[in-house]
Design an enzyme around this catalytic site. Structure first.
Site, PDB file in Angstrom:
ATOM      1  N   LYS A  52       0.841  -1.215   0.000  1.00 29.06           N
ATOM      2  CA  LYS A  52       0.000   0.000   0.000  1.00 29.06           C
ATOM      3  C   LYS A  52       0.868   1.254   0.000  1.00 29.06           C
ATOM      4  O   LYS A  52       0.633   2.185  -0.758  1.00 29.06           O
ATOM      5  CB  LYS A  52      -0.932   0.012   1.231  1.00 29.06           C
ATOM      6  CG  LYS A  52      -1.818  -1.210   1.367  1.00 29.06           C
ATOM      7  CD  LYS A  52      -2.708  -1.133   2.602  1.00 29.06           C
ATOM      8  CE  LYS A  52      -1.960  -1.135   3.928  1.00 29.06           C
ATOM      9  NZ  LYS A  52      -1.248  -2.411   4.222  1.00 29.06           N
TER      10      LYS A  52
ATOM     11  N   ARG B 227      11.871  -5.675   4.425  1.00 31.31           N
ATOM     12  CA  ARG B 227      11.662  -4.222   4.270  1.00 31.31           C
ATOM     13  C   ARG B 227      12.677  -3.415   5.096  1.00 31.31           C
ATOM     14  O   ARG B 227      12.957  -3.726   6.243  1.00 31.31           O
ATOM     15  CB  ARG B 227      10.258  -3.847   4.736  1.00 31.31           C
ATOM     16  CG  ARG B 227      10.084  -2.331   4.795  1.00 31.31           C
ATOM     17  CD  ARG B 227       8.673  -1.877   5.001  1.00 31.31           C
ATOM     18  NE  ARG B 227       7.975  -2.551   6.063  1.00 31.31           N
ATOM     19  CZ  ARG B 227       6.659  -2.526   6.200  1.00 31.31           C
ATOM     20  NH1 ARG B 227       5.914  -1.872   5.325  1.00 31.31           N
ATOM     21  NH2 ARG B 227       6.085  -3.149   7.203  1.00 31.31           N
TER      22      ARG B 227
HETATM   23  P1  AP5 Z   1       0.860   0.449   8.970  1.00 26.66           P
HETATM   24  O1  AP5 Z   1       2.087   1.236   8.974  1.00 26.66           O
HETATM   25  O2  AP5 Z   1      -0.339   0.946   8.240  1.00 26.66           O
HETATM   26  O3  AP5 Z   1       1.244  -1.027   8.495  1.00 26.66           O
HETATM   27  P2  AP5 Z   1       0.468  -2.085   7.607  1.00 26.66           P
HETATM   28  O4  AP5 Z   1      -0.916  -1.802   7.154  1.00 26.66           O
HETATM   29  O5  AP5 Z   1       0.631  -3.302   8.412  1.00 26.66           O
HETATM   30  O6  AP5 Z   1       1.189  -2.002   6.272  1.00 26.66           O
HETATM   31  P3  AP5 Z   1       2.700  -1.931   6.039  1.00 26.66           P
HETATM   32  O7  AP5 Z   1       3.181  -0.508   6.158  1.00 26.66           O
HETATM   33  O8  AP5 Z   1       3.399  -2.958   6.862  1.00 26.66           O
HETATM   34  O9  AP5 Z   1       2.778  -2.462   4.524  1.00 26.66           O
HETATM   35  P4  AP5 Z   1       2.355  -1.829   3.147  1.00 26.66           P
HETATM   36  O10 AP5 Z   1       1.136  -2.496   2.631  1.00 26.66           O
HETATM   37  O11 AP5 Z   1       2.371  -0.332   3.189  1.00 26.66           O
HETATM   38  O12 AP5 Z   1       3.579  -2.391   2.270  1.00 26.66           O
HETATM   39  P5  AP5 Z   1       4.909  -1.641   1.799  1.00 26.66           P
HETATM   40  O13 AP5 Z   1       4.596  -0.775   0.622  1.00 26.66           O
HETATM   41  O14 AP5 Z   1       5.598  -1.047   2.968  1.00 26.66           O
HETATM   42  O15 AP5 Z   1       0.375   0.162  10.463  1.00 26.66           O
HETATM   43  C1  AP5 Z   1       1.272  -0.184  11.491  1.00 26.66           C
HETATM   44  C2  AP5 Z   1       0.497  -0.273  12.816  1.00 26.66           C
HETATM   45  O16 AP5 Z   1      -0.074   1.023  13.132  1.00 26.66           O
HETATM   46  C3  AP5 Z   1      -0.678  -1.245  12.830  1.00 26.66           C
HETATM   47  O17 AP5 Z   1      -0.285  -2.569  13.120  1.00 26.66           O
HETATM   48  C4  AP5 Z   1      -1.560  -0.635  13.928  1.00 26.66           C
HETATM   49  O18 AP5 Z   1      -1.039  -0.928  15.203  1.00 26.66           O
HETATM   50  C5  AP5 Z   1      -1.372   0.859  13.703  1.00 26.66           C
HETATM   51  N1  AP5 Z   1      -2.376   1.421  12.772  1.00 26.66           N
HETATM   52  C6  AP5 Z   1      -2.114   1.973  11.544  1.00 26.66           C
HETATM   53  N2  AP5 Z   1      -3.256   2.407  10.990  1.00 26.66           N
HETATM   54  C7  AP5 Z   1      -4.245   2.114  11.858  1.00 26.66           C
HETATM   55  C8  AP5 Z   1      -5.651   2.307  11.826  1.00 26.66           C
HETATM   56  N3  AP5 Z   1      -6.269   2.860  10.770  1.00 26.66           N
HETATM   57  N4  AP5 Z   1      -6.379   1.887  12.896  1.00 26.66           N
HETATM   58  C9  AP5 Z   1      -5.785   1.331  13.967  1.00 26.66           C
HETATM   59  N5  AP5 Z   1      -4.449   1.105  14.057  1.00 26.66           N
HETATM   60  C10 AP5 Z   1      -3.693   1.505  13.014  1.00 26.66           C
HETATM   61  O19 AP5 Z   1       5.760  -2.897   1.240  1.00 26.66           O
HETATM   62  C11 AP5 Z   1       6.318  -3.831   2.135  1.00 26.66           C
HETATM   63  C12 AP5 Z   1       7.684  -4.310   1.579  1.00 26.66           C
HETATM   64  O20 AP5 Z   1       7.455  -4.998   0.350  1.00 26.66           O
HETATM   65  C13 AP5 Z   1       8.681  -3.190   1.259  1.00 26.66           C
HETATM   66  O21 AP5 Z   1       9.986  -3.606   1.560  1.00 26.66           O
HETATM   67  C14 AP5 Z   1       8.539  -2.964  -0.248  1.00 26.66           C
HETATM   68  O22 AP5 Z   1       9.743  -2.514  -0.819  1.00 26.66           O
HETATM   69  C15 AP5 Z   1       8.187  -4.387  -0.715  1.00 26.66           C
HETATM   70  N6  AP5 Z   1       7.317  -4.404  -1.889  1.00 26.66           N
HETATM   71  C16 AP5 Z   1       6.285  -3.554  -2.162  1.00 26.66           C
HETATM   72  N7  AP5 Z   1       5.696  -3.894  -3.330  1.00 26.66           N
HETATM   73  C17 AP5 Z   1       6.357  -4.990  -3.777  1.00 26.66           C
HETATM   74  C18 AP5 Z   1       6.224  -5.821  -4.934  1.00 26.66           C
HETATM   75  N8  AP5 Z   1       5.278  -5.582  -5.856  1.00 26.66           N
HETATM   76  N9  AP5 Z   1       7.078  -6.868  -5.087  1.00 26.66           N
HETATM   77  C19 AP5 Z   1       8.035  -7.117  -4.144  1.00 26.66           C
HETATM   78  N10 AP5 Z   1       8.226  -6.356  -3.047  1.00 26.66           N
HETATM   79  C20 AP5 Z   1       7.392  -5.309  -2.852  1.00 26.66           C
END
Ligand code: AP5
Length: 226
Positions: free
Chosen positions: A13, A128
């Site tokens: 995302k 990551r």
């Molecule tokens: P948050 O920071 O929102 O984490 P998440 O939703 O768990 O999502 P991530 O940031 O881990 O992943 P992403 O989907 O953004 O993937 P990314 O692009 O980084 O939330 C963290 C915490 O905050 C929650 O657990 C909760 O406690 C709290 N929180 C947040 N919002 C909340 C809410 N609304 N309500 C309540 N609590 C809340 O990619 C991941 C990795 O994969 C990177 O290394 C990237 O380089 C790699 N990658 C990306 N795309 C690809 C691809 N196509 N192929 C290969 N690798 C890829």
């Protein structure tokens, strides 16, 4: 364009929201980034949120809604739309968002869910790395930085998020299945949902999202040049 990106942790995302910012001329608003900034600044809200985040649990709605409401009130999020990343995460948050937008006489245009299987998520999250300085994101295998542990853009230090430990990620996946996945039905019923395959290169996934929201690469190139 008022867009929500939905999907499990590590689905990409944040990667996609950052790529789409320039195309859509709209800011990424990531609830996780807002919460991590509050934790770093040691605000009362950040201190309360940290305990939930460290466990991989959801932060209580009232804290998240306060941050989102403030952020949506900033100038860059008014008029030209926004890309919400990680918010809403519960049906209650989605309903609160609809009310917030209603007071601005606005509504969402589209919700795009990025679908990625759990085993790929574990690989993506465990590799990551994020820049402490500018927030740029890397992956040790899929998208490595030129110099180990240093950001290509600003030479800042790369770090691994505390909640990216494997057992915390498994907890985050459970929380996603229980609390966030019901949003797919919610937005499906409202006719706003598009689901896209999140496997493949980030460029391919960006193209799928643009198609889902009715933009294509040609239109995008022309717009970027104009
Ligand atoms: P948050 O920071 O929102 O984490 P998440 O939703 O768990 O999502 P991530 O940031 O881990 O992943 P992403 O989907 O953004 O993937 P990314 O692009 O980084 O939330 C963290 C915490 O905050 C929650 O657990 C909760 O406690 C709290 N929180 C947040 N919002 C909340 C809410 N609304 N309500 C309540 N609590 C809340 O990619 C991941 C990795 O994969 C990177 O290394 C990237 O380089 C790699 N990658 C990306 N795309 C690809 C691809 N196509 N192929 C290969 N690798 C890829």
């Amino acid at each position: 364009m008022r867009l929500v990106l939905l999907g499990p942790p590590g689905a990409g995302k944040g990667t996609q929201a950052r790529m789409l910012e320039a195309q859509l001329k709209a800011p990424q608003i990531a609830s996780g980034d807002l919460l991590r900034a509050a934790v770093r600044s040691r605000t009362a809200l950040g201190t309360e949120a940290k305990g939930y985040m460290d466990k991989g649990a959801l932060v209580p709605d009232e804290l998240v809604l306060k941050l989102i409401n403030e952020r949506l009130g900033q100038r860059d999020a008014q008029g030209g739309g926004f890309i919400l990343d990680g918010f809403p995460r519960t049906v209650a948050q989605a309903e609160a968002l609809a009310r917030m937008l209603e007071t601005r006489k606005e509504r969402l245009d589209k919700v795009v869910a990025i679908i990625v299987p759990d085993d790929e998520i574990i690989k993506r999250i465990s590799g990551r790395r994020t820049c402490r300085n500018c927030g740029a994101m890397y992956h040790v295998i899929y998208d490595p930085p030129r110099n180990v542990n240093l950001c290509n853009n600003c030479n800042g230090e790369l770090y691994q998020r505390e909640d990216d430990a494997e057992d915390t990620v498994r907890m985050r996946l459970e929380v996603y299945a229980e609390s966030t996945k019901p949003l797919l039905d919610h937005y499906g019923r409202l006719g706003l949902l598009a689901q896209i395959d999140g496997m493949g290169r980030p460029d391919d996934i960006e193209r799928r999202i643009l198609e889902a929201i009715g933009m294509n690469r040609t239109a995008r190139t022309v717009e970027a040049k104009g």
